[in-house]
Design a protein around this motif. Sequence first.
Motif, PDB file in Angstrom:
ATOM      1  N   CYS A 212       0.858  -1.197   0.000  1.00 26.15           N
ATOM      2  CA  CYS A 212       0.000   0.000   0.000  1.00 26.15           C
ATOM      3  C   CYS A 212       0.890   1.242   0.000  1.00 26.15           C
ATOM      4  N   PRO A 213       1.571   1.530  -1.117  1.00 25.41           N
ATOM      5  CA  PRO A 213       2.539   2.637  -1.134  1.00 25.41           C
ATOM      6  C   PRO A 213       1.923   4.004  -0.856  1.00 25.41           C
ATOM      7  N   SER A 214       0.625   4.150  -1.067  1.00 22.25           N
ATOM      8  CA  SER A 214      -0.054   5.414  -0.766  1.00 22.25           C
ATOM      9  C   SER A 214      -0.705   5.399   0.608  1.00 22.25           C
ATOM     10  N   GLY A 215      -0.401   4.377   1.404  1.00 24.61           N
ATOM     11  CA  GLY A 215      -1.002   4.247   2.723  1.00 24.61           C
ATOM     12  C   GLY A 215      -2.345   3.547   2.683  1.00 24.61           C
ATOM     13  N   VAL A 216      -2.912   3.340   3.852  1.00 22.24           N
ATOM     14  CA  VAL A 216      -4.194   2.641   4.000  1.00 22.24           C
ATOM     15  C   VAL A 216      -5.263   3.655   4.416  1.00 22.24           C
ATOM     16  N   LEU A 233      -0.219   1.371  11.829  1.00 24.72           N
ATOM     17  CA  LEU A 233       1.008   2.118  11.571  1.00 24.72           C
ATOM     18  C   LEU A 233       1.113   2.569  10.116  1.00 24.72           C
ATOM     19  N   ASN A 234       0.249   2.052   9.245  1.00 21.93           N
ATOM     20  CA  ASN A 234       0.226   2.463   7.835  1.00 21.93           C
ATOM     21  C   ASN A 234      -1.010   3.291   7.497  1.00 21.93           C
ATOM     22  N   LEU A 235      -1.790   3.657   8.494  1.00 29.75           N
ATOM     23  CA  LEU A 235      -3.053   4.332   8.253  1.00 29.75           C
ATOM     24  C   LEU A 235      -2.830   5.793   7.855  1.00 29.75           C
ATOM     25  N   ASN A 236      -3.549   6.221   6.843  1.00 30.11           N
ATOM     26  CA  ASN A 236      -3.478   7.619   6.397  1.00 30.11           C
ATOM     27  C   ASN A 236      -4.228   8.535   7.355  1.00 30.11           C
ATOM     28  N   THR A 237      -3.982   9.824   7.213  1.00 33.04           N
ATOM     29  CA  THR A 237      -4.722  10.817   7.981  1.00 33.04           C
ATOM     30  C   THR A 237      -6.222  10.661   7.708  1.00 33.04           C
TER      31      THR A 237
END
Length: 334
Positions: A212-216, A233-237
């Motif tokens: 998920c290079p653009s985040g989750v 830890l990979n969650l987007n704003t």
Amino acid sequence: MTSNPTWVLSRFPVGMPVPDDFTLEDRPTPVAKPGELLVRTLWLSVDPYMRARLSPAKNYAVGQQIGEMMMGGGVGEVITSDSPQFKPGDIVQADDFGWQPLTTVSAKTAVRLDPEAAPVQTSLGCLGMPGLSAYFSLLHVGRPKAGETVLISAASGALGQVAGQIARIKGFDAVAIAGSDAKLDWCRSIGYRAGINHRMAGDLTEAIAAACPSGVDVFLDNTAGPLHDAALLNLNTFGRIVVVGTVARADKFDQPDIGPRFLRRILVTRARIEGFLLDDFEAQYTEARRELTTWYRQGLLEAREDVAEGIEAAPHAFIRMLKGENFGKQLVRL
């Protein structure tokens, strides 16, 4: 028929359930009371929520008691009916099937099925509780927008395979987490862009970041445990985590669910973490079933099934589902 082999709960499981937690008793054929149907069981469903019912701990649903017949979703043929809504020969689905060849179900909760519309066992999978759970947890709680990345754990299971296909239909970027390369191959074939084998990935946080290079944006959490921590830890704003299930803790059910406390991460991202129960959306079931059935009949929605044979197999099917050994919706065919 005077003999009716019936599974009962013989003791509360400690950790992961084992076959000896259940006993197969030879019971007489039940007699339907007023308002009930006597039904010949054709299919039984085993589902993760059932683990929570095998505990004396307080839960959102009434738990199973020692010595009681095991209960769950099922499909069967009506033998006798006390209700004007049903007649012998009707095929019905209900959530109060006993684990026995002949059982009684409430006419109030039974749903008549049309075998011409779809295979009847789909009412226990993609067109039933798992499909509805995928629909509402993703679209009504997660609320992804077109192009957003949706990460889904247990992605090849009964709920996950439907959620991934809904994500594809709606234009979301779906990423799967599953427990084998074969399961991930299936996930990609039904519309997941990428996949993570959590048994082989090593550092799960890094594996999710790579997939998920653009985040989750939305994490549909069907498992809990370390996958939840890595996704967070990979969650987007303004990302959303929908807690649908905790099957990864089936062997630690009565222990505290303790892991890292990423409260600073939640604060900075302004993340929303929300629990999901299907019953909250009961008023909208008809609309959701209509849309799921339309997708199924148009060939947009596939359903993989993992079928165990015979009433004797019910506890084993239940346990292998909890261990993640099933491939698709776990069913028992009688």
